[in-house]
Scaffold this motif. Structure first.
Motif, PDB file in Angstrom:
ATOM      1  N   ALA A   8       0.842  -1.202   0.000  1.00 52.04           N
ATOM      2  CA  ALA A   8       0.000   0.000   0.000  1.00 52.04           C
ATOM      3  C   ALA A   8       0.870   1.242   0.000  1.00 52.04           C
ATOM      4  O   ALA A   8       2.055   1.198   0.359  1.00 52.04           O
ATOM      5  CB  ALA A   8      -0.930   0.002   1.216  1.00 52.04           C
ATOM      6  N   PHE A   9       0.253   2.352  -0.398  1.00 49.42           N
ATOM      7  CA  PHE A   9       0.858   3.673  -0.282  1.00 49.42           C
ATOM      8  C   PHE A   9       0.021   4.502   0.674  1.00 49.42           C
ATOM      9  O   PHE A   9      -1.214   4.498   0.599  1.00 49.42           O
ATOM     10  CB  PHE A   9       0.927   4.375  -1.640  1.00 49.42           C
ATOM     11  N   VAL A  10       0.687   5.234   1.561  1.00 45.51           N
ATOM     12  CA  VAL A  10      -0.014   6.111   2.502  1.00 45.51           C
ATOM     13  C   VAL A  10      -0.419   7.387   1.773  1.00 45.51           C
ATOM     14  O   VAL A  10       0.424   8.085   1.191  1.00 45.51           O
ATOM     15  CB  VAL A  10       0.867   6.447   3.710  1.00 45.51           C
ATOM     16  N   LEU A  26      -3.802   3.651  -0.291  1.00 44.91           N
ATOM     17  CA  LEU A  26      -4.184   2.998  -1.545  1.00 44.91           C
ATOM     18  C   LEU A  26      -3.468   1.664  -1.572  1.00 44.91           C
ATOM     19  O   LEU A  26      -2.236   1.611  -1.634  1.00 44.91           O
ATOM     20  CB  LEU A  26      -3.775   3.844  -2.751  1.00 44.91           C
ATOM     21  N   SER A  27      -4.234   0.573  -1.485  1.00 41.38           N
ATOM     22  CA  SER A  27      -3.632  -0.756  -1.427  1.00 41.38           C
ATOM     23  C   SER A  27      -3.775  -1.466  -2.778  1.00 41.38           C
ATOM     24  O   SER A  27      -4.621  -1.116  -3.600  1.00 41.38           O
ATOM     25  CB  SER A  27      -4.280  -1.587  -0.323  1.00 41.38           C
ATOM     26  N   ARG A  32      -8.682   1.658  -1.900  1.00 42.22           N
ATOM     27  CA  ARG A  32      -8.487   2.616  -0.816  1.00 42.22           C
ATOM     28  C   ARG A  32      -9.053   2.044   0.475  1.00 42.22           C
ATOM     29  O   ARG A  32     -10.187   1.575   0.515  1.00 42.22           O
ATOM     30  CB  ARG A  32      -9.158   3.953  -1.145  1.00 42.22           C
ATOM     31  N   LEU A  33      -8.241   2.111   1.525  1.00 43.92           N
ATOM     32  CA  LEU A  33      -8.627   1.613   2.838  1.00 43.92           C
ATOM     33  C   LEU A  33      -8.495   2.725   3.871  1.00 43.92           C
ATOM     34  O   LEU A  33      -7.532   3.505   3.839  1.00 43.92           O
ATOM     35  CB  LEU A  33      -7.732   0.449   3.269  1.00 43.92           C
ATOM     36  N   GLU A  96      -3.982  13.686  -2.599  1.00 49.13           N
ATOM     37  CA  GLU A  96      -5.310  14.249  -2.359  1.00 49.13           C
ATOM     38  C   GLU A  96      -6.273  13.888  -3.486  1.00 49.13           C
ATOM     39  O   GLU A  96      -7.433  13.538  -3.246  1.00 49.13           O
ATOM     40  CB  GLU A  96      -5.229  15.769  -2.208  1.00 49.13           C
ATOM     41  N   LEU A  97      -5.807  13.956  -4.716  1.00 51.80           N
ATOM     42  CA  LEU A  97      -6.661  13.617  -5.850  1.00 51.80           C
ATOM     43  C   LEU A  97      -7.076  12.142  -5.790  1.00 51.80           C
ATOM     44  O   LEU A  97      -8.242  11.807  -6.021  1.00 51.80           O
ATOM     45  CB  LEU A  97      -5.912  13.910  -7.153  1.00 51.80           C
ATOM     46  N   THR A  98      -6.137  11.274  -5.463  1.00 50.43           N
ATOM     47  CA  THR A  98      -6.446   9.849  -5.327  1.00 50.43           C
ATOM     48  C   THR A  98      -7.457   9.621  -4.204  1.00 50.43           C
ATOM     49  O   THR A  98      -8.420   8.854  -4.356  1.00 50.43           O
ATOM     50  CB  THR A  98      -5.160   9.055  -5.057  1.00 50.43           C
ATOM     51  N   LEU A  99      -7.239  10.292  -3.094  1.00 49.65           N
ATOM     52  CA  LEU A  99      -8.130  10.141  -1.943  1.00 49.65           C
ATOM     53  C   LEU A  99      -9.549  10.590  -2.268  1.00 49.65           C
ATOM     54  O   LEU A  99     -10.530   9.927  -1.914  1.00 49.65           O
ATOM     55  CB  LEU A  99      -7.572  10.951  -0.772  1.00 49.65           C
ATOM     56  N   ARG A 100      -9.679  11.710  -2.967  1.00 49.41           N
ATOM     57  CA  ARG A 100     -10.992  12.271  -3.247  1.00 49.41           C
ATOM     58  C   ARG A 100     -11.777  11.481  -4.293  1.00 49.41           C
ATOM     59  O   ARG A 100     -13.015  11.409  -4.231  1.00 49.41           O
ATOM     60  CB  ARG A 100     -10.850  13.721  -3.703  1.00 49.41           C
TER      61      ARG A 100
END
Length: 249
Positions: A8-10, A26-27, A32-33, A96-100
Motif C-alpha cells: 500500500a501507499f499512505v 491505496l492498497s 483505498r482503505l 489528495e486527488l487519489t483520496l478524493r
C-alpha cells in the motif's frame, strides 16, 4: 476480514481521538482503505509513526469488520521520496486527488501502478507538469472516466492544428475558428492531446492547455468542493518557471 502483507501507499493521516490516527492508504488488492492506527500518538514517538507518512510505501496487516479497518502492523518497504517546494506540493496533490476520487474497498491495480510510477517520477525530478498530466490521464482511465485522446467526442480524428475543449462526459470538442479569446483560453491544442495519448512529452506551449482541460474534467468529477492542493499551489509566488498547475484562468 483479515488483510495480510498487503502492499500500500499512505495517502493521508490525521488524528483520531486522543492517541490514534486515521490513515488512508491505496492498497494493491483492496483499493483505498481507511485504517485506525491505535496508540501511535503520545509523548513517546511510536515506531509505527515513521511508516505512516504520506507517500510512504508500506506492507500492512489489518482486520476489517466495518468501513474502517484496525491496523495491526505496518512496515516501510522503501524510503519515501524526499520532496521540497513545488515537488512536495505535487506529491500532496497526487495523494489528495487519489483520496478524493477513489471509492473505498474497490481494488484498483491499474491506479496502484500509476501511483507507484508517478511517485518515482517525482523522486527522480522529472518535469512536474508533464508528470502530473500523465497521472491525471491514468487516474481517469483507471476509474472509467477517461477518453480516447486521439479522437473527438464524435469519433473524428483530432486535428493537431485545431483547438479543443474537453467535455467531461463526451471528450474533446473542436472549437470553431471564430470563437473569442476567452473561450479559446480554456482549450488545448489537438497536438497536445495527441501527445498525451501517445505518452509523448508535449511542447512547452501545449502544457498549459493540457493543464486547463484536465482541471476542468477533474473539477466535474470532484463536484463543488475543490482540492486544497489547488489552493496551495495557487498561493505560491510567481516565478520564472512554469508551475505544474495554478489557479483557474
Amino acid at each position: 476480514m483479515r488483510i495480510t502483507a498487503e502492499p500500500a501507499f499512505v495517502l493521508h493521516a490525521r488524528p483520531w481521538r486522543e492517541t490514534s490516527l486515521l490513515v488512508e492508504v491505496l492498497s494493491l488488492n483492496h483499493g483505498r482503505l481507511g485504517l485506525i492506527a491505535r496508540g501511535v500518538k503520545g509523548p513517546k514517538r511510536h515506531p509505527l509513526r515513521a511508516a505512516l507518512q504520506p507517500l510512504q510505501s508500506i506492507r500492512l496487516d489489518a482486520v476489517q469488520t466495518g468501513e474502517l479497518a484496525q491496523l495491526r502492523s505496518a512496515e516501510a518497504t522503501d524510503a519515501a521520496p524526499r520532496l521540497v517546494g513545488d515537488a512536495m506540493l505535487s506529491g500532496f496533490y497526487l495523494s489528495e486527488l487519489t483520496l478524493r476520487l477513489t471509492p473505498r474497498g474497490e481494488a484498483q491495480p491499474q491506479l496502484f501502478g500509476a501511483y507507484a510510477m508517478t511517485r518515482e517520477r517525482l523522486r527522480s525530478g522529472e518535469p512536474l507538469g508533464w508528470t502530473l498530466r500523465r497521472f491525471e490521464r491514468d487516474l481517469l482511465d483507471a476509474l472509467g472516466f477517461g477518453f480516447d485522446w486521439t479522437r473527438d467526442g464524435d469519433g473524428e480524428p483530432l486535428d493537431p492544428a485545431a483547438r479543443y475543449r474537453v467535455d467531461p462526459e463526451h471528450g474533446p470538442r473542436r472549437l470553431l475558428s471564430d470563437r473569442g479569446q476567452a473561450d479559446r483560453s480554456g482549450a488545448a491544442t489537438g497536438r497536445g492531446l495527441l501527445d498525451l495519448a501517445a505518452d509523448r512529452i508535449p511542447a512547452n506551449d501545449d502544457l498549459p492547455g493540457l493543464r486547463r482541460v484536465m482541471r476542468g474534467v477533474l473539477a466535474h468529477h470532484l463536484g463543488p468542493r475543490g482540492l486544497k492542493s489547488w489552493e496551495m499551489l495557487g498561493g505560491l509566488p510567481a516565478g520564472g518557471r512554469a508551475k505544474p498547475f495554478d489557479t483557474p484562468d
